[in-house]
Design an enzyme around this catalytic site. Structure first.
Site, mmCIF file in Angstrom:
data_model
loop_
_atom_site.group_PDB
_atom_site.id
_atom_site.type_symbol
_atom_site.label_atom_id
_atom_site.label_comp_id
_atom_site.label_asym_id
_atom_site.label_seq_id
_atom_site.Cartn_x
_atom_site.Cartn_y
_atom_site.Cartn_z
ATOM 1 N N LYS A 1 76.673 56.695 79.349
ATOM 2 C CA LYS A 1 77.261 58.001 79.632
ATOM 3 C C LYS A 1 78.641 58.062 78.984
ATOM 4 C CE LYS A 1 75.216 58.686 84.241
ATOM 5 N NZ LYS A 1 74.463 59.928 84.039
ATOM 6 N N ARG B 1 64.236 57.468 88.208
ATOM 7 C CA ARG B 1 62.777 57.629 88.319
ATOM 8 C C ARG B 1 62.048 56.302 88.129
ATOM 9 N NH1 ARG B 1 62.891 62.019 83.556
ATOM 10 N NH2 ARG B 1 64.943 62.288 84.494
HETATM 11 N N1 BES Z 1 72.488 59.772 88.128
HETATM 12 C C1 BES Z 1 72.167 60.677 87.098
HETATM 13 C C2 BES Z 1 72.118 62.135 87.572
HETATM 14 C C3 BES Z 1 73.357 62.730 88.162
HETATM 15 C C4 BES Z 1 74.112 63.613 87.409
HETATM 16 C C5 BES Z 1 73.722 62.507 89.460
HETATM 17 C C6 BES Z 1 75.224 64.221 87.954
HETATM 18 C C7 BES Z 1 74.855 63.099 90.011
HETATM 19 C C8 BES Z 1 75.595 63.961 89.262
HETATM 20 C C9 BES Z 1 70.822 60.342 86.489
HETATM 21 O O1 BES Z 1 70.437 59.013 86.528
HETATM 22 C C10 BES Z 1 70.848 60.772 85.050
HETATM 23 O O2 BES Z 1 71.660 60.266 84.351
HETATM 24 N N2 BES Z 1 69.965 61.660 84.667
HETATM 25 C C11 BES Z 1 69.893 62.135 83.331
HETATM 26 C C12 BES Z 1 68.427 62.245 82.963
HETATM 27 C C13 BES Z 1 68.197 62.504 81.505
HETATM 28 C C14 BES Z 1 68.622 61.300 80.675
HETATM 29 C C15 BES Z 1 66.725 62.781 81.293
HETATM 30 C C16 BES Z 1 70.565 63.506 83.273
HETATM 31 O O3 BES Z 1 70.437 64.259 84.216
HETATM 32 O O4 BES Z 1 71.217 63.774 82.275
HETATM 33 ZN ZN ZN Z 2 71.211 57.891 84.848
#
Ligand code: BES
Ligand code: ZN
Ligand code: ZN
Length: 471
Positions: free
Chosen positions: A252, A327
């Site tokens: 990230k 997931r």
């Molecule tokens: N933990 C994150 C989602 C999240 C985002 C939680 C903001 C709390 C606040 C999750 O694991 C994630 O990174 N999801 C990605 C999925 C994508 C790579 C398909 C996302 O939402 O960008």
């Molecule tokens: Zn994530």
């Protein structure tokens, strides 16, 4: 905590919940106080605050013409200002009386007072601790209802504490150990699988996410089973327990998107809080809570985009983005849950930014395969606790987006419907009625929202408790 005791309306810090300012005539206020009350009410003030030198009196006007759940929420919110006035003057207790028709009003107001009172200050060298600790009520509300609400508030505090605890203080093992403490306190059982057991079980999703970490994963199974539960098949709740989400090798960007990722185990904190409150209240339901837990880091052996992972149930996943890790660990937990033959399974997860972007912190995104009447019951609990659900579609066509050329499924969908494809991925591991709750929006907030204090909100605890109570 809330306590039943005699109230001295002439001496205590006092809150009067009332539907009409007229009724204040009966309280023996001095002439100038009464005219102050009238002038404030003409200004349309909903909470009138009287500074009586050695104590405060608050008159809270309750609107009886709006829907029940909205009135209760207004009361919880009104309590928030009362809380800050009392704390800023270092008062320890407040008595609350209600001139309204509903017992729930007293409880809702007390709930708001105590939820607003939450602080996370363990790491401050100079702690400015809130002084308020006791809410006194005195009417015919049963002791069991008061105990129940105290238990719920405690459970929300537990959940908020866990989420606010940063990753360097709480890894997957610490999280499981804390669940154990909660189990002993509330009276439910717990079994914790360590890395060896998880490896033996071939929980490939959880192990894959854990590969970049130096700390081992855990898998916690919590169970509350009363003697003669009203459900033959258990209700199962599952919580995402990513103690920190860096995104892994699909890192990230920082600052911004990584800063709050200690909150990525908020689903696990919610299910632990819920089973805690259910056990404390001795609700007559058989309930199981599952938590797969690890941190997600780009350590030297981290799983890489392109890897093919074999999950607990044998499904192969083409893993194209290591930031879609929730997931992967939840898929294993959902497949493992089949052995319990759940009446219904609800998972809670900070799963996608897409869900948070779609509806914000105002609500929980829900979807699933469970029949509409049961999903509706959960939505009703959402209204009543004001942890509201917005149901997303779960049409078959979304399944197409997860197709992989070389494995059974990809772990990411396309550029659209990100919250739904995440839910669709999870549903592949279920063979029972299923509801998925994406709490990425409301789990952690950067400024207070009334009684939802800044930081972890504990969202999901009150929702689930209300749902299991009203089944
Ligand atoms: N933990 C994150 C989602 C999240 C985002 C939680 C903001 C709390 C606040 C999750 O694991 C994630 O990174 N999801 C990605 C999925 C994508 C790579 C398909 C996302 O939402 O960008
Ligand atoms: Zn994530
Ligand atoms: Zn995550």
């Amino acid at each position: 905590m809330i306590k039943k005791s005699t109230i001295n309306i002439n001496k205590d810090n006092l809150v009067i919940l009332t539907t009409s300012i007229e009724k204040m005539k009966e309280y023996g206020f001095k002439k100038e106080q009464h005219s102050f009350i009238l002038s404030e009410s003409k200004l349309d003030k909903k909470t009138i605050q009287l500074n009586c030198l050695n104590r405060y009196v608050f008159i809270v006007l309750v609107d009886n013409k709006i829907e029940d759940y909205k009135r209760k929420e207004q009361l919880r919110r009104a309590a928030c200002n009362v809380n800050s006035t009392l704390n800023s003057h270092h008062f320890k207790s407040v008595s609350v009386i209600a001139e309204t028709l509903h017992d729930e009003d007293l409880l809702a107001f007390s709930e708001g007072l105590l939820l607003s009172n939450y602080q996370f200050i363990n790491y401050k060298s100079k702690q400015e601790k809130n002084s308020l600790s006791t809410v006194i009520i005195d009417n015919n509300i049963s002791k069991s209802k008061i105990d129940e609400l105290n238990g719920i508030i405690e459970a929300v505090y537990e959940s908020r504490n866990l989420v606010n605890e940063p990753a360097n203080k709480l890894n997957a093992v610490d999280l499981a150990n804390h669940f154990k403490k909660m189990a002993n306190k509330a009276g439910f059982s717990i079994q914790i699988f360590n890395k060896q057991k998880i490896t033996e079980l071939k929980m490939g999703g959880l192990l894959a996410v854990n590969k970049g970490s130096v700390d081992p994963p855990t898998f916690s199974i919590m169970e509350y089973k009363p003697k003669n539960p009203k459900n033959k098949k258990p209700y199962v709740i599952v919580g995402k327990g990513i103690t920190y989400d860096t995104g892994g090798l699909s890192l990230k960007p920082t600052p911004g998107s990584m800063d709050l990722m200690k909150c990525d185990m908020a689903g696990s904190a919610a299910v632990a809080g819920a089973i805690y409150a259910v056990a404390k209240a001795k609700l007559n339901v058989h309930l199981i809570a599952l938590v797969p837990a690890t941190d997600n880091r780009p350590g030297f052996n981290a799983f890489a985009p392109g890897d093919i992972i074999t999950m607990y149930d044998g499904t192969t996943i083409e893993m194209l983005n290591s930031d879609a890790e929730g997931r992967m660990i939840l898929g294993d937990a959902l497949a493992y849950a089949k052995k319990f033959k759940p009446e219904l399974l609800i998972d809670l997860a900070t799963l996608t930014g897409a869900a948070a972007n779609a509806i914000g912190p105002q609500g929980i995104v829900s979807m699933g395969t469970a029949d509409e009447p049961i999903h509706q019951k959960l939505k009703d609990s959402g209204k009543s606790t004001y942890e509201r659900l917005a149901e997303f579609p779960f049409w078959d066509e979304y399944d197409e987006l997860l197709k992989s050329d070389i494995a059974d499924m990809k772990n990411i969908g396309g550029p659209v419907a990100g919250a739904i494809t995440a839910g669709k991925f999870l549903a592949k591991f279920t063979d029972y009625p299923y509801i998925h709750l994406d709490i990425a929006g409301p789990a952690f907030i950067t400024s207070a929202n009334y009684y939802q204090t800044k930081g972890a909100t504990g969202v999901g605890v009150r929702l689930l408790f209300d749902f299991f109570k009203n089944l």
